[in-house]
Design a protein around this motif. Structure first.
Motif, PDB file in Angstrom:
ATOM      1  N   ALA A  36      30.212 -43.774  -7.567  1.00 41.40           N
ATOM      2  CA  ALA A  36      31.593 -43.634  -7.094  1.00 41.40           C
ATOM      3  C   ALA A  36      32.570 -43.579  -8.263  1.00 41.40           C
ATOM      4  O   ALA A  36      33.536 -42.803  -8.250  1.00 41.40           O
ATOM      5  CB  ALA A  36      31.945 -44.788  -6.161  1.00 41.40           C
ATOM      6  N   SER A  37      32.323 -44.379  -9.299  1.00 43.07           N
ATOM      7  CA  SER A  37      33.196 -44.361 -10.480  1.00 43.07           C
ATOM      8  C   SER A  37      33.174 -42.991 -11.149  1.00 43.07           C
ATOM      9  O   SER A  37      34.214 -42.467 -11.561  1.00 43.07           O
ATOM     10  CB  SER A  37      32.755 -45.431 -11.489  1.00 43.07           C
ATOM     11  N   GLY A  38      31.979 -42.418 -11.263  1.00 47.34           N
ATOM     12  CA  GLY A  38      31.863 -41.081 -11.849  1.00 47.34           C
ATOM     13  C   GLY A  38      32.552 -40.032 -11.015  1.00 47.34           C
ATOM     14  O   GLY A  38      33.221 -39.131 -11.534  1.00 47.34           O
ATOM     15  N   LEU A  39      32.413 -40.128  -9.688  1.00 46.92           N
ATOM     16  CA  LEU A  39      33.055 -39.161  -8.794  1.00 46.92           C
ATOM     17  C   LEU A  39      34.573 -39.319  -8.801  1.00 46.92           C
ATOM     18  O   LEU A  39      35.310 -38.331  -8.711  1.00 46.92           O
ATOM     19  CB  LEU A  39      32.501 -39.307  -7.377  1.00 46.92           C
ATOM     20  N   ARG A  40      35.041 -40.551  -8.933  1.00 44.94           N
ATOM     21  CA  ARG A  40      36.495 -40.783  -9.022  1.00 44.94           C
ATOM     22  C   ARG A  40      37.061 -40.095 -10.258  1.00 44.94           C
ATOM     23  O   ARG A  40      38.098 -39.440 -10.206  1.00 44.94           O
ATOM     24  CB  ARG A  40      36.782 -42.289  -9.081  1.00 44.94           C
ATOM     25  N   LEU A  41      36.375 -40.249 -11.387  1.00 49.30           N
ATOM     26  CA  LEU A  41      36.807 -39.601 -12.619  1.00 49.30           C
ATOM     27  C   LEU A  41      36.778 -38.081 -12.467  1.00 49.30           C
ATOM     28  O   LEU A  41      37.699 -37.376 -12.898  1.00 49.30           O
ATOM     29  CB  LEU A  41      35.907 -40.037 -13.780  1.00 49.30           C
ATOM     30  N   LEU A  42      35.737 -37.573 -11.819  1.00 52.47           N
ATOM     31  CA  LEU A  42      35.626 -36.138 -11.593  1.00 52.47           C
ATOM     32  C   LEU A  42      36.749 -35.633 -10.684  1.00 52.47           C
ATOM     33  O   LEU A  42      37.335 -34.578 -10.931  1.00 52.47           O
ATOM     34  CB  LEU A  42      34.258 -35.817 -10.993  1.00 52.47           C
ATOM     35  N   ALA A  43      37.078 -36.393  -9.639  1.00 47.82           N
ATOM     36  CA  ALA A  43      38.181 -36.006  -8.746  1.00 47.82           C
ATOM     37  C   ALA A  43      39.489 -35.918  -9.528  1.00 47.82           C
ATOM     38  O   ALA A  43      40.298 -35.005  -9.306  1.00 47.82           O
ATOM     39  CB  ALA A  43      38.316 -37.013  -7.602  1.00 47.82           C
ATOM     40  N   GLY A  44      39.682 -36.845 -10.457  1.00 42.82           N
ATOM     41  CA  GLY A  44      40.877 -36.808 -11.286  1.00 42.82           C
ATOM     42  C   GLY A  44      40.914 -35.572 -12.164  1.00 42.82           C
ATOM     43  O   GLY A  44      41.963 -34.929 -12.327  1.00 42.82           O
ATOM     44  N   ALA A  45      39.764 -35.209 -12.737  1.00 43.05           N
ATOM     45  CA  ALA A  45      39.698 -34.013 -13.588  1.00 43.05           C
ATOM     46  C   ALA A  45      39.973 -32.754 -12.773  1.00 43.05           C
ATOM     47  O   ALA A  45      40.685 -31.849 -13.229  1.00 43.05           O
ATOM     48  CB  ALA A  45      38.329 -33.927 -14.258  1.00 43.05           C
ATOM     49  N   ILE A  46      39.445 -32.710 -11.557  1.00 45.83           N
ATOM     50  CA  ILE A  46      39.683 -31.545 -10.691  1.00 45.83           C
ATOM     51  C   ILE A  46      41.145 -31.502 -10.257  1.00 45.83           C
ATOM     52  O   ILE A  46      41.801 -30.465 -10.312  1.00 45.83           O
ATOM     53  CB  ILE A  46      38.746 -31.597  -9.465  1.00 45.83           C
ATOM     54  N   GLY A  47      41.674 -32.651  -9.849  1.00 45.71           N
ATOM     55  CA  GLY A  47      43.059 -32.718  -9.393  1.00 45.71           C
ATOM     56  C   GLY A  47      44.069 -32.443 -10.491  1.00 45.71           C
ATOM     57  O   GLY A  47      45.179 -31.984 -10.229  1.00 45.71           O
ATOM     58  N   SER A  48      43.677 -32.700 -11.736  1.00 43.87           N
ATOM     59  CA  SER A  48      44.575 -32.472 -12.875  1.00 43.87           C
ATOM     60  C   SER A  48      44.403 -31.099 -13.496  1.00 43.87           C
ATOM     61  O   SER A  48      44.984 -30.804 -14.533  1.00 43.87           O
ATOM     62  CB  SER A  48      44.338 -33.542 -13.944  1.00 43.87           C
ATOM     63  N   ASP A  49      43.565 -30.274 -12.870  1.00 44.91           N
ATOM     64  CA  ASP A  49      43.336 -28.906 -13.346  1.00 44.91           C
ATOM     65  C   ASP A  49      42.932 -28.854 -14.816  1.00 44.91           C
ATOM     66  O   ASP A  49      43.489 -28.082 -15.607  1.00 44.91           O
ATOM     67  CB  ASP A  49      44.576 -28.029 -13.090  1.00 44.91           C
ATOM     68  N   LEU A  50      41.940 -29.675 -15.195  1.00 44.75           N
ATOM     69  CA  LEU A  50      41.449 -29.673 -16.566  1.00 44.75           C
ATOM     70  C   LEU A  50      40.502 -28.505 -16.856  1.00 44.75           C
ATOM     71  O   LEU A  50      40.016 -28.367 -17.969  1.00 44.75           O
ATOM     72  CB  LEU A  50      40.728 -30.992 -16.885  1.00 44.75           C
ATOM     73  N   GLY A  51      40.228 -27.697 -15.841  1.00 40.72           N
ATOM     74  CA  GLY A  51      39.349 -26.553 -16.047  1.00 40.72           C
ATOM     75  C   GLY A  51      37.882 -26.846 -15.833  1.00 40.72           C
ATOM     76  O   GLY A  51      37.020 -26.104 -16.295  1.00 40.72           O
ATOM     77  N   VAL A  52      37.575 -27.912 -15.119  1.00 41.89           N
ATOM     78  CA  VAL A  52      36.179 -28.263 -14.843  1.00 41.89           C
ATOM     79  C   VAL A  52      35.576 -27.215 -13.910  1.00 41.89           C
ATOM     80  O   VAL A  52      36.126 -26.926 -12.855  1.00 41.89           O
ATOM     81  CB  VAL A  52      36.088 -29.659 -14.179  1.00 41.89           C
ATOM     82  N   LYS A  53      34.451 -26.635 -14.333  1.00 42.39           N
ATOM     83  CA  LYS A  53      33.759 -25.634 -13.513  1.00 42.39           C
ATOM     84  C   LYS A  53      32.479 -26.203 -12.905  1.00 42.39           C
ATOM     85  O   LYS A  53      32.185 -26.005 -11.748  1.00 42.39           O
ATOM     86  CB  LYS A  53      33.411 -24.393 -14.340  1.00 42.39           C
ATOM     87  N   VAL A  54      31.700 -26.886 -13.728  1.00 35.04           N
ATOM     88  CA  VAL A  54      30.445 -27.492 -13.278  1.00 35.04           C
ATOM     89  C   VAL A  54      30.359 -28.871 -13.916  1.00 35.04           C
ATOM     90  O   VAL A  54      30.647 -29.034 -15.102  1.00 35.04           O
ATOM     91  CB  VAL A  54      29.216 -26.655 -13.704  1.00 35.04           C
ATOM     92  N   CYS A  55      29.977 -29.852 -13.117  1.00 29.12           N
ATOM     93  CA  CYS A  55      29.852 -31.209 -13.632  1.00 29.12           C
ATOM     94  C   CYS A  55      28.697 -31.883 -12.910  1.00 29.12           C
ATOM     95  O   CYS A  55      28.378 -31.508 -11.781  1.00 29.12           O
ATOM     96  CB  CYS A  55      31.149 -31.968 -13.378  1.00 29.12           C
ATOM     97  N   HIS A  56      28.086 -32.848 -13.563  1.00 26.01           N
ATOM     98  CA  HIS A  56      27.049 -33.593 -12.852  1.00 26.01           C
ATOM     99  C   HIS A  56      27.248 -35.090 -13.074  1.00 26.01           C
ATOM    100  O   HIS A  56      27.633 -35.539 -14.146  1.00 26.01           O
ATOM    101  CB  HIS A  56      25.656 -33.081 -13.227  1.00 26.01           C
ATOM    102  N   VAL A  57      27.051 -35.818 -11.995  1.00 23.75           N
ATOM    103  CA  VAL A  57      27.145 -37.269 -11.982  1.00 23.75           C
ATOM    104  C   VAL A  57      25.806 -37.763 -11.457  1.00 23.75           C
ATOM    105  O   VAL A  57      25.268 -37.207 -10.504  1.00 23.75           O
ATOM    106  CB  VAL A  57      28.295 -37.739 -11.055  1.00 23.75           C
ATOM    107  N   SER A  58      25.244 -38.786 -12.077  1.00 22.44           N
ATOM    108  CA  SER A  58      23.904 -39.209 -11.667  1.00 22.44           C
ATOM    109  C   SER A  58      23.889 -40.626 -11.116  1.00 22.44           C
ATOM    110  O   SER A  58      24.772 -41.432 -11.391  1.00 22.44           O
ATOM    111  CB  SER A  58      22.933 -39.093 -12.850  1.00 22.44           C
ATOM    112  N   ILE A  59      22.848 -40.894 -10.348  1.00 26.06           N
ATOM    113  CA  ILE A  59      22.583 -42.231  -9.821  1.00 26.06           C
ATOM    114  C   ILE A  59      21.080 -42.454  -9.945  1.00 26.06           C
ATOM    115  O   ILE A  59      20.283 -41.644  -9.494  1.00 26.06           O
ATOM    116  CB  ILE A  59      23.081 -42.379  -8.361  1.00 26.06           C
ATOM    117  N   GLY A  60      20.707 -43.525 -10.605  1.00 29.25           N
ATOM    118  CA  GLY A  60      19.291 -43.814 -10.805  1.00 29.25           C
ATOM    119  C   GLY A  60      18.757 -44.790  -9.767  1.00 29.25           C
ATOM    120  O   GLY A  60      19.453 -45.161  -8.824  1.00 29.25           O
ATOM    121  N   GLY A  61      17.502 -45.187  -9.959  1.00 27.36           N
ATOM    122  CA  GLY A  61      16.910 -46.204  -9.099  1.00 27.36           C
ATOM    123  C   GLY A  61      16.055 -45.686  -7.964  1.00 27.36           C
ATOM    124  O   GLY A  61      15.545 -46.474  -7.162  1.00 27.36           O
ATOM    125  N   TRP A  62      15.853 -44.360  -7.884  1.00 28.74           N
ATOM    126  CA  TRP A  62      15.114 -43.792  -6.751  1.00 28.74           C
ATOM    127  C   TRP A  62      13.603 -43.860  -6.940  1.00 28.74           C
ATOM    128  O   TRP A  62      12.855 -43.534  -6.022  1.00 28.74           O
ATOM    129  CB  TRP A  62      15.528 -42.336  -6.537  1.00 28.74           C
TER     130      TRP A  62
END
Length: 199
Positions: A36-62
């Motif tokens: 969720a922390s990674g996605l929150r940061l990504l939402a901010g980058a998208i909302g601020s029009d930083l030019g993000v085209k592709v991004c990946h956020v991971s979750i381990g433990g599977w």
């Protein structure tokens, strides 16, 4: 000279993200977990029009070879709640139509318990696509537990079909170049015409 430019670009990007992390005001409360922390940061980058085209956020433990039931349920809850908050945030900022989320894993799981209340690595795995641009539905068939392939689920959709669909229909990129020169049938799961944003 090239290395200097690369270092400078990395430094400037890092500063921009740090500034964004402090200043971004999400429209929803995110769960308290790493995804969720990674996605929150990504939402901010998208909302601020930083030019993000592709991004990946991971979750381990599977990689649950033993005692799988409780941690697996908890991870699915993290995944569900985090992506839900992310999309509600994007929607509130009028950006939900601009983002398609795709989950993936480098391994599937076997169907049968391994004797330690867990499952071992297997050949097939579900892949989720989430977001306003996605045509909802189940693509492929539910796996038949009575017709395993040497203990593995038989997959109905090649994961490269999903990749080809996202690469061509969402990112407008050349799927064949990315997928080793091979052509894979697309699934038609990306909406072509999205209605205007309501935010």
């Amino acid at each position: 000279m090239l290395l200097h430019k690369t270092e400078q670009a990395a430094y400037e990007s890092t500063r921009a993200i740090q500034k964004l992390d402090k200043e971004y005001k999400p429209a929803v409360e995110y769960p308290r977990n790493g995804l969720a922390s990674g996605l929150r940061l990504l939402a901010g980058a998208i909302g601020s029009d930083l030019g993000v085209k592709v991004c990946h956020v991971s979750i381990g433990g599977w990689d649950t070879h033993a005692g799988q039931k409780a941690p697996h349920a908890r991870l699915l809850e993290y995944l569900s709640e985090s992506i839900y908050a992310f999309y509600q945030d994007l929607k509130a900022h009028g950006k939900d139509q601009d983002v398609l989320v795709m989950t993936w894993s480098e391994f599937g799981r076997r169907a049968r318990d391994n004797g330690s209340a867990g499952t071992d690595h297997g050949a097939a795995a579900p892949l989720f696509l989430v977001g306003t641009p996605v045509k909802a539905g189940l693509y492929g068939q539910r796996p038949d537990l009575g017709a395993l392939d040497n203990g593995n689920l038989r997959y109905a959709v090649d994961f490269r079909q999903v990749y080809a669909t996202v690469l061509e229909d969402w990112l407008a990129g050349p799927a064949e170049i990315v997928l080793g020169g091979q052509r894979f049938e697309k699934l038609g799961l990306v909406k072509k015409d999205l209605p205007p944003s309501t935010a």
